[in-house]
Write a protein that holds these residues in place. Structure first.
Motif, short mmCIF file in Angstrom:
data_model
loop_
_atom_site.label_atom_id
_atom_site.label_comp_id
_atom_site.label_asym_id
_atom_site.label_seq_id
_atom_site.Cartn_x
_atom_site.Cartn_y
_atom_site.Cartn_z
N GLY A 51 0.88 -1.32 -0.01
CA GLY A 51 0.04 -0.21 -0.03
C GLY A 51 0.67 1.34 0.03
O GLY A 51 0.28 2.45 -0.36
N SER A 175 -6.23 1.33 4.60
CA SER A 175 -6.11 2.10 3.49
C SER A 175 -4.80 1.54 2.62
O SER A 175 -3.98 2.35 2.18
CB SER A 175 -5.80 3.72 3.65
OG SER A 175 -7.09 3.99 4.07
N GLY A 177 -4.71 -0.17 -0.06
CA GLY A 177 -5.15 0.18 -1.39
C GLY A 177 -5.10 -1.32 -2.24
O GLY A 177 -5.26 -1.28 -3.28
N LEU A 190 -9.64 5.43 -2.45
CA LEU A 190 -9.41 5.72 -1.26
C LEU A 190 -9.61 7.31 -0.97
O LEU A 190 -9.22 8.10 -1.50
CB LEU A 190 -7.98 5.39 -0.87
CG LEU A 190 -7.30 4.08 -1.07
CD1 LEU A 190 -5.88 4.00 -0.70
CD2 LEU A 190 -8.00 3.36 0.09
#
Length: 283
Positions: A51, A175, A177, A190
């Motif tokens: 991420g 978060s 991704g 996001l």
């Protein structure tokens, strides 16, 4: 007997020469690694989710050590506390990063988006997307086959069996991704978590013209621009018949939510509107 002795001596000499050569080659091509890389990696979560944009936690640690400053570096899983530890190890300033969370930009549930056919192939969104438009009239909506769910390492995303749409647990979402990359239709984004976890966004990706989009899904954005006109902060734009709310400009006034004729704009974690409370009381 002499042959055996000669062979052993020859092999010994070859082995010794090979060892010497390998030693000098290792010295010649030795790659120095700053010991701080291991120190930084030790305070990272170890999720290796990618991420951060680097190949695993070790790659991120190496990038942090080499960076002039940590302003653009962020571990989405560890967040600000982890980055503060990294900054302390490296003696570098860490910029305050606003927390983000994944949102699903599709509200085309089975109720809103009638099925026109049935998919009988491999249960993969990527494969289904490459083959045809989907089981409904909307070629932009969620396929509901769970590639995003499989990609999430933190148990933060699950497909609702009744609606066929992914639901995100914002308490578990890091978060990273991974779900964003897994969705072939780019339906997951996001966005800023927002004050008190309040967010407003357009839960639609349909770029068809209004009548076509509305026929495929009753809660689709029809590109009417009413939300644009009512927004006092110039936070909304309409491109290719689709509205988008800029999270950096949005002030969460919710005027666009009330103005949208199809209900394509979603509001999260807001208190009930005064009108809705009064209507409930009257009943």
């Amino acid at each position: 007997m002499n042959v055996i002795v000669i062979s052993l001596i020859t092999l010994g000499v070859i082995g010794a020469l090979a060892a010497v050569i390998l030693y000098f080659v290792a010295k010649k091509f030795y790659v120095y690694e700053d010991p701080r890389v291991d120190e930084v990696e030790a305070v990272l979560p170890g999720a290796n989710c990618g991420g951060c944009g680097y190949p695993g936690c070790h790659g991120f640690a190496d990038a942090c050590v080499k960076a002039d400053d940590l302003g653009k570096m962020l571990c989405p899983v560890g967040g600000a506390p982890t980055m503060e530890k990294v900054g302390a190890i490296l003696g570098k300033t860490v910029a305050a990063a606003e927390p983000t969370v994944a949102v699903v930009r599709c509200n085309g549930t089975c109720e809103h988006r009638p099925r026109t056919n049935e998919y009988d192939g491999v249960k993969s969104c990527a494969i289904a997307h490459s083959l045809y438009g989907g089981e409904t009239g909307c070629a932009f909506g969620c396929l509901g086959l769970g590639d995003c769910e499989a990609a999430c390492q933190f148990d933060a995303l699950h497909i609702n069996p009744e609606t066929g749409i992914p639901e995100i647990d914002e308490e578990k979402c890091t978060s990273c991704g991974a779900c964003v990359k897994a969705c072939p239709r780019q339906l997951i984004e996001l966005r800023k978590k927002g004050p008190k976890s309040r967010r407003i966004y357009v839960a639609c990706r349909n770029k068809d013209k209004g009548a076509v989009a509305r026929k495929a899904c009753e809660v689709a954005c029809i590109g009417c621009s009413k939300c644009v006109k009512v927004c006092a902060f110039e936070a909304i734009t309409v491109t290719d018949n689709l509205a988008y709310i800029d999270p950096q400009k949005c002030r969460l006034c919710r005027k666009c939510v009330a103005e949208c004729p199809t209900g394509a704009i979603t509001e999260v974690n807001f208190p009930p509107r005064k009108e809705a409370v009064e209507a409930a009381s009257a009943e």
